[in-house]
Design a protein around this motif. Structure first.
Motif, PDB file in Angstrom:
ATOM      1  N   PHE A 176      47.074  42.453  30.778  1.00 16.57           N
ATOM      2  CA  PHE A 176      47.256  43.306  31.957  1.00 16.57           C
ATOM      3  C   PHE A 176      47.194  44.793  31.599  1.00 16.57           C
ATOM      4  O   PHE A 176      46.787  45.611  32.417  1.00 16.57           O
ATOM      5  N   ARG A 220      43.756  46.448  32.048  1.00 13.85           N
ATOM      6  CA  ARG A 220      43.212  46.689  33.388  1.00 13.85           C
ATOM      7  C   ARG A 220      43.080  48.186  33.630  1.00 13.85           C
ATOM      8  O   ARG A 220      43.946  48.976  33.262  1.00 13.85           O
ATOM      9  N   GLU A 251      36.040  41.774  33.800  1.00 16.54           N
ATOM     10  CA  GLU A 251      36.418  40.355  33.766  1.00 16.54           C
ATOM     11  C   GLU A 251      35.723  39.618  32.632  1.00 16.54           C
ATOM     12  O   GLU A 251      36.336  38.782  31.961  1.00 16.54           O
TER      13      GLU A 251
END
Length: 131
Positions: free
Chosen positions: A23, A26, A51
């Motif tokens: 995370f 990101r 992704e």
């Protein structure tokens, strides 16, 4: 971005990977970013977009039964590029990897645009990642 910001960005990526914190990655890669790994092994190829890059990075521990690790040794950065020297280690199918690699980063708009992986020993790299 300046050299100091690009160095900090590369160090953030390595720290997040070391923690297993996907995370934290990101928002660090451009929508059209590409991470390219040379060779013919199971991890080789061009991994597109955040992704695709996250899937690629997530496969590293899975392919090595959780043994893959990268130790950041040094970062050199300029206003639009960075180079990260690191030591990769892992075990896979009875094979051991321990070699230095270089990641070449191209930055733009405060995001990673491109990464090219260059192993110091391409033959050992190929052997380790062979199917």
């Amino acid at each position: 971005m300046g050299a100091a910001e690009n160095e900090a960005l590369v160090r953030r990526i390595f720290a997040a990977f070391a923690r297993g914190d996907g995370f934290a990655l990101r928002g660090l890669f451009a929508d059209d970013a590409v991470w390219t790994v040379p060779g013919r092994g199971v991890m080789a190829g061009a991994h597109h977009g955040p992704e695709g890059i996250f899937r690629f990075l997530g496969r590293l521990p899975k392919q090595t039964d959780g043994t893959y690790a990268s130790e950041l040794l040094d970062v050199l950065a300029s206003d639009d590029r960075a180079a990260a020297l690191y030591r990769a280690r892992g075990n896979r199918h009875g094979r051991t990897l321990e070699l230095d690699q270089l990641l070449l980063f191209r930055m733009g708009d405060e995001l990673v645009q491109e990464v090219l992986a260059l192993p110091s020993d391409p033959d050992a790299f190929e052997e380790f990642w062979a199917p």
